[in-house]
Every structure is written in structure tokens, then in C-alpha cells.
Design a protein around this motif. Structure first.
Motif, short mmCIF file in Angstrom:
data_model
loop_
_atom_site.label_atom_id
_atom_site.label_comp_id
_atom_site.label_asym_id
_atom_site.label_seq_id
_atom_site.Cartn_x
_atom_site.Cartn_y
_atom_site.Cartn_z
N THR A 185 0.86 -1.19 0.00
CA THR A 185 0.00 0.00 0.00
C THR A 185 0.89 1.24 0.00
O THR A 185 2.06 1.18 0.39
CB THR A 185 -0.88 0.03 1.26
N PRO A 186 0.33 2.39 -0.39
CA PRO A 186 1.15 3.61 -0.41
C PRO A 186 1.77 3.93 0.95
O PRO A 186 2.92 4.37 1.02
CB PRO A 186 0.14 4.69 -0.83
N THR A 187 1.00 3.70 2.02
CA THR A 187 1.56 4.03 3.33
C THR A 187 2.67 3.03 3.72
O THR A 187 3.65 3.41 4.36
CB THR A 187 0.46 4.04 4.41
N GLU A 188 2.51 1.78 3.32
CA GLU A 188 3.60 0.82 3.56
C GLU A 188 4.85 1.23 2.79
O GLU A 188 5.98 1.05 3.26
CB GLU A 188 3.18 -0.59 3.14
N VAL A 189 4.64 1.76 1.60
CA VAL A 189 5.79 2.21 0.79
C VAL A 189 6.51 3.35 1.51
O VAL A 189 7.74 3.37 1.59
CB VAL A 189 5.33 2.65 -0.62
N ILE A 190 5.74 4.27 2.09
CA ILE A 190 6.37 5.39 2.82
C ILE A 190 7.19 4.85 3.99
O ILE A 190 8.34 5.26 4.20
CB ILE A 190 5.29 6.36 3.36
N ASP A 191 6.61 3.92 4.75
CA ASP A 191 7.37 3.33 5.87
C ASP A 191 8.66 2.70 5.39
O ASP A 191 9.72 2.84 6.01
CB ASP A 191 6.51 2.27 6.59
N PHE A 200 9.76 5.35 -4.27
CA PHE A 200 9.12 6.67 -4.33
C PHE A 200 8.43 6.89 -5.67
O PHE A 200 7.33 7.46 -5.74
CB PHE A 200 10.14 7.78 -4.07
N GLU A 201 9.07 6.43 -6.73
CA GLU A 201 8.51 6.64 -8.06
C GLU A 201 7.11 6.01 -8.19
O GLU A 201 6.28 6.49 -8.94
CB GLU A 201 9.49 6.07 -9.09
N GLY A 202 6.87 4.95 -7.43
CA GLY A 202 5.58 4.28 -7.50
C GLY A 202 4.45 5.04 -6.81
O GLY A 202 3.28 4.83 -7.11
N ILE A 253 10.34 3.41 2.68
CA ILE A 253 11.28 4.45 2.25
C ILE A 253 12.03 5.01 3.46
O ILE A 253 13.25 5.21 3.43
CB ILE A 253 10.54 5.59 1.50
N LYS A 254 11.30 5.24 4.54
CA LYS A 254 11.94 5.82 5.73
C LYS A 254 13.02 4.89 6.29
O LYS A 254 14.10 5.33 6.68
CB LYS A 254 10.88 6.14 6.80
N VAL A 255 12.70 3.60 6.31
CA VAL A 255 13.70 2.63 6.79
C VAL A 255 14.92 2.62 5.86
O VAL A 255 16.07 2.61 6.31
CB VAL A 255 13.08 1.21 6.87
N ARG A 256 14.65 2.67 4.56
CA ARG A 256 15.76 2.67 3.61
C ARG A 256 16.64 3.93 3.76
O ARG A 256 17.86 3.86 3.62
CB ARG A 256 15.22 2.60 2.18
N LEU A 257 16.00 5.05 4.05
CA LEU A 257 16.78 6.28 4.22
C LEU A 257 17.65 6.19 5.49
O LEU A 257 18.79 6.68 5.51
CB LEU A 257 15.86 7.50 4.27
#
Lengths: 270, 345
Positions: free
Chosen positions: A163-169, A202-204, A171-175
């Protein structure tokens, strides 16, 4: 560092950490096994390891202080750190502190290698020791969550966020991991991770996000493609890279809220 | 792809007879999209390999299908489309079969699987639901996207933009592109197939000397809107989405004619297992509900008859994409070699 000092660290950490900060999908340097998926059983061992590391790092600085630069092999500090199971415990549970530990190790190592004053080296050592005990606090906190079943088992393979919110989470871990890799002095790995995170994650979501807040996407585009890679390439230091990441994470929190709200209001398929 | 299939007012029979069909393509009068309510319930086990899609919207479709079909046990393996295609080929070579379906976001990966003989044929009634030019017997396109030229409306007039993509290598316009981006590489593959290696190499060199590079194509469109460049190369939906969030954005879309610059690419699905269940699953993706959802929520182009395209997009009937069998876009390796040789990658 005394245990009372470490207790202070832990209190600060509990205030600073939220449950969501712990990650369950990781790519750790060390093996993934019982020592990361059953943290509680290993807390005593980790406390001993942190004390051992504090003593070993302290001994390196002692030698430098007494005998000077030529008598110290600072690479041994990395060997000590890579030797302990605590390494993968903190790497898998709380990457920001893991990054700070690497930053501390290189802070001491670089100061010695450059022949800095002993007082400056001691100051770097204090930061490193602080980070180690802070890391132990994070692992203890994670062990409590783990016992309650509030965090997933650490997996050796990544699963895709759906889901988009899972993607945000994610991304934060990856950063956070970007900061850690930079702190490990693996700049190319860190830069590649930034670009992979942009293209694979992010592109997704940026198409959906730009419909909600175009300036926010513009900001994050710039962060991913200019500010963060440049901070790494220009070797601005771990604190500077972390500042860029922290600023991005604030924007990502805003993106999370927007996308969560949009998903709630999205029309159903059927 | 037959560009003339989009031209309104021509009889389909005369169209197919006049052009000749590419191998593997058929032209049948498309049936209107059916409603999900007319489809049989899905029951049993299915494993789907799903290429990473747009912001979780494909996931929403899959969740809705699962919810509507409680007897369906759908297992999903997710990843980058190209990686999953490689995995399917490797599994087939090893004699292992895990996937029943492969939903890919680009036709290059579809071609890779059909070329390996791994796809199972689709029944005519499924094929015939697709619009002319998108009817393939061994795979089903799901939704489409068009290559476009987003341009800054304060810096460029529409009549200043050439209708040939090849002419842009010699233009004075400031250009923006994302050469590392998969959709761009598919576009270059199409150009290589249509115009040849030498012309494509010259085009890449010409554009490279004046283009600003971006990481992704939304970045290209935003760069155009900010006026960093006059014109860029991007899939259509980025401009539509930017304008949805920023209605006064200084950007519009231009199209070239009959060349790779207005290529229509598609996401697509392949059945890897014989039987009704995977075929019926594909039917769900072609329903008017799913096609309409992806058109309105993701600005993707519906490829079944009777479903409205995204708002703000020039109708397909007014666009003239090139003659190209989309499966040929699987031949990406020579494209990457060419782009590296001329210093673009």
C-alpha cells in the motif's frame, strides 16, 4: 559510561522512539537468527558485549594517549564491532542508532589517524560509547515489543510493501540505512541505495502524491535526486547526511498522512 | 500495433485487409466490456507474479477481486517486472512451475515470456474484448499508456513543436529526458526497430548534447513545468496527474505522428497454466469496473470497448502511433548497449 548513564540514554531513547521506528525487513551484515528474533534471551549477552566494546575501544584510546599514533592500529576497532552479535541486533532493530555507532567508530578512528589531541579523541570516544549504550537501550525496548508480538520476525528476504503508506514506511527505513551505509564509509552503496529507493519505491507513489500536494513532491524529488546524493558525494559528514534524511522523513510523514486519507476516500473497484 | 486502428470512421474489415496483420495479432470487432456481475465466481488456488505497479492501485484491484471471490486463494509474488520475467524463464528452465499468471507493467517482459513458449492461449471471447490493435492470442493487454511530449506552455507554442520525434534531435528547444527510466528505454527500443540503429544512435547523440537529465519521468514533467526545459519525453499520465494536483500548471501535451514518439505501450497479463480459473481471472481485469477504475484512479488508458479514457487525454482515435508489435519491445539488450555506446547511460 556507567549503567546509570546508560539508563539515562534508555529513558531518552524511549521518549525518542516510537513503536513504528523498529524495522522488521532488513539487510543485515551479520547472520539473521535467534539472536535477532529472540532478543530477550540474549539481552545479558548484549550488555556484556557493549561493556566489552567500551573497554576495547577505551584501550585503543589509552594506548594512543600514552604511546602516540604509530603504536595504534585503528582498524582493530572495526574488527571488534563486527565480532559481536549485538551488531546485527541493533542493525536489524533500529538503524538510526546503528548509523550513530558507525559514525562514532569512524570519529575515533579518524581522529587517531589524523593525530588529533588526546582530548579530542576522548570526546569522540565518549560519543561512541554513548551510542553503544543507546543502542543497547533500543534493543531492550525492541525485545519488549518482540515478546508482546508487536514487531514481526526479522526476515532474510525482503517483502514488497503493497500500500502507499507501507511504501512510505519502507522508504523511511531505507533512508535510515543510507545514513548507516554512509557512516560505514560505504558512500557508493549509500548513493545506490538512494537511487534504488527513488526508482523502486518513491517513483511508484509520487504520481498519486502529486495529485494531493505538488510542492511536496517537488521538494522530495529534489531531495532524492540532488540534496541527498550531493551530501554523500561531497562527503559533508554523517551529521549533514542525517540532517537531509531527517528533513526528508518529516516530509514523508506528511506524505503518509495525505496518502492514508486519499486511500480512505478512494472509490471502490467494484 | 497498427496505428490506423485508431483512426475513426474506417471500417475494420477494410482496415485489416488494407494493412495486413502482424504475426500473432488479430482484428475482430471488439465486444463491449462486460460487468463483473456477469462473470463466474473464482474458486481454487492461483499464484500471480505481479510487476510493481502504480502506487498500490493494482493491489486495490486484486484485493477487490479476492473480496468478491472468497473461494479464491490468490498468492501473489511481487517484484520488478523484468526481474519476475527472468525468474519465470529461469524456473521454466529448471522445470519448476510456481506461477499461474504474470501481470507485467510493460510489454517487453510479456514478449520475453511469450517468446519462451510459456504462455497459454486465450479464448477468442477474451481476445475479442480488446480494442483492435490490442488483440493478441497469447496474452492480454490490460491498460495502455502513450509516449508524449510534455511542453511548457509559456515557453513554447504547440505549433513550434515538430510532429516527428526524430526532428527533435536538431531542434533549438531545451529538452528534458530520463534515459535510465524503463519506459524511455522501451521508447528507444521502438525507435531502434522502426528507424534503425544508426538513426537512433544519431538521435540519442543529438538529444544528449542539449538535454537535461532527470531520474524519472515525473521529474521530467515537473522540470518542464518549472521552465527548466521547454519540452520533455514522458508517458502521458505524469502530466495528467501533475495537472490534477496543480490545475494551473504551465504544461500541456504534444504528440508526434507515426513514430516512436507516440508509441502506445501497455501493461499485460499472461496465463501460464491451462484451465478456466486463470482465464476467468483475466476476464475480471477486463471488466468495465476494473478498466474504469484504472482509468479514473491511475489515468491509464482502458483497452476494452465502451470504457471512457482518462479526463484530459486526447482520444486514441486522434493519435497515430507507429506500426509495431509490442512484443518486440522485449529486445531491450541492444538498446541498452546502444545507449551505453553513445554515452547516454
Amino acid at each position: 559510561m556507567t549503567f546509570s548513564g546508560s539508563a539515562r540514554c534508555k529513558i531518552a531513547l524511549v521518549l525518542a522512539l516510537s513503536f513504528g521506528s523498529f524495522s522488521s525487513q532488513v539487510s543485515a551484515n551479520g547472520a539473521i537468527g535467534d539472536h535477532v528474533n529472540n532478543l530477550h534471551a540474549h539481552l545479558g549477552e548484549y550488555a556484556e558485549e557493549v561493556q566489552w566494546l567500551e573497554d576495547k575501544f577505551g584501550a585503543v584510546v589509552d594506548v594512543y594517549e600514552k604511546q602516540g599514533k604509530g603504536k595504534v592500529d585503528t582498524d582493530v576497532m572495526i574488527e571488534y564491532w563486527e565480532e559481536v552479535d549485538f551488531h546485527s541486533a541493533i542493525e536489524t532493530q533500529y538503524v538510526p542508532v546503528y548509523a550513530t555507532i558507525w559514525q562514532g567508530i569512524y570519529g575515533v578512528k579518524t581522529a587517531i589517524d589524523k593525530g588529533a589531541d588526546a582530548s579530542a579523541v576522548r570526546a569522540e570516544e565518549a560519543k561512541l560509547v554513548h551510542a553503544l549504550w543507546q543502542g543497547l537501550g533500543a534493543v531492550k525496548l525492541a525485545s519488549q515489543y518482540q515478546k508482546k508480538g508487536l514487531i514481526d520476525q526479522v526476515q532474510t528476504t525482503e517483502t514488497e510493501p503493497t500500500t502507499p503508506t507501507e511504501v512510505i514506511d519502507d522508504i523511511k527505513v531505507r533512508l535510515d540505512r543510507v545514513v548507516a551505509k554512509y557512516a560505514e564509509q560505504l558512500s557508493e552503496v549509500a548513493t545506490t541505495l538512494v537511487f534504488d529507493t527513488y526508482l523502486q519505491r518513491f517513483e511508484g507513489i509520487e504520481g498519486a502524491l502529486i495529485e494531493l500536494d505538488a510542492p511536496l513532491v517537488e521538494d522530495l524529488e529534489k531531495d532524492f535526486n540532488v540534496s541527498l546524493p550531493q551530501a554523500i558525494e561531497q562527503d559533508k559528514g554523517v551529521d549533514a547526511v542525517r540532517d537531509v534524511v531527517n528533513a526528508m522523513q518529516v516530509k514523508l510523514d506528511k506524505a503518509y498522512a495525505l496518502l492514508a486519507e486519499a486511500e480512505k476516500n478512494r472509490k471502490s473497484v467494484f | 500495433m497498427q496505428r490506423r486502428t485508431f483512426v475513426q470512421g474506417l471500417g475494420l474489415a477494410g482496415l485489416a485487409g488494407g494493412l495486413g496483420l502482424l504475426p500473432g495479432m488479430s482484428f475482430a470487432n471488439p465486444a463491449n466490456a462486460v460487468s463483473v456481475d456477469s462473470l463466474p465466481k473464482l474458486k481454487g488456488d492461483l499464484t500471480l507474479y505481479l510487476g510493481r505497479g502504480e502506487g498500490g492501485l493494482y493491489e486495490n484491484v486484486l484485493e477487490a477481486i479476492k473480496k468478491k471471490n472468497p473461494g479464491l486463494n490468490l498468492q501473489i509474488r511481487r517484484g520488478a517486472t523484468a526481474e519476475l520475467a527472468n525468474m519465470l524463464v529461469a524456473e521454466a528452465k529448471a522445470g519448476v512451475k510456481r506461477a499461474d499468471l504474470f501481470w507485467a507493467v510493460d510489454t517487453g517482459s510479456i514478449g520475453m515470456i511469450t517468446n519462451q513458449g510459456l504462455a497459454k492461449p486465450l479464448p477468442d471471447d477474451v481476445v475479442n474484448q480488446l480494442k483492435p490493435g490490442f488483440q493478441y492470442p497469447m496474452w492480454s493487454p490490460v491498460t495502455g499508456r502513450i509516449r508524449t511530449l510534455p511542453y511548457n506552455t509559456e515557453r513554447v507554442r504547440a505549433d513550434q513543436i515538430p510532429d516527428s520525434v526524430m526532428a527533435l534531435a536538431d531542434t533549438d528547444l531545451k529538452l528534458g529526458w530520463a534515459p535510465a527510466y524503463a519506459s524511455f528505454q522501451s521508447f528507444v527500443t521502438a525507435m531502434r526497430i522502426l528507424e534503425g540503429e544508426k538513426a537512433t544512435a544519431n538521435w540519442l547523440k543529438g538529444v544528449n548534447s542539449k538535454a537535461k537529465k532527470y531520474a524519472g519521468e515525473l521529474g521530467v514533467v515537473m522540470g518542464v513545468e518549472r521552465g527548466e526545459v521547454d519540452l520533455g519525453f514522458a508517458n502521458h499520465y505524469y502530466t495528467l496527474r501533475l495537472k490534477a494536483g496543480k490545475p494551473d500548471a504551465k504544461v500541456d501535451i504534444a504528440y508526434t505522428k507515426n513514430d516512436a514518439g507516440c508509441l502506445v505501450n501497455a501493461s499485460g497479463i499472461i496465463s501460464l497454466t491451462e484451465g478456466d480459473l486463470p482465464i476467468n481471472f483475466i476476464r475480471y481485469l477486463l471488466t468495465k469496473e476494473v478498466q474504469s477504475y484504472l482509468a479514473t484512479e491511475a489515468n491509464e488508458i482502458p483497452l476494452v470497448a465502451g470504457v471512457a479514457p482518462p479526463v484530459g487525454l486526447t482520444p486514441l482515435s486522434s493519435i497515430s502511433p507507429p506500426d509495431l508489435d509490442l512484443r518486440k519491445l522485449a529486445d531491450i539488450r541492444p538498446t541498452l548497449d546502444l545507449m551505453r555506446n553513445v554515452g547516454v547511460l
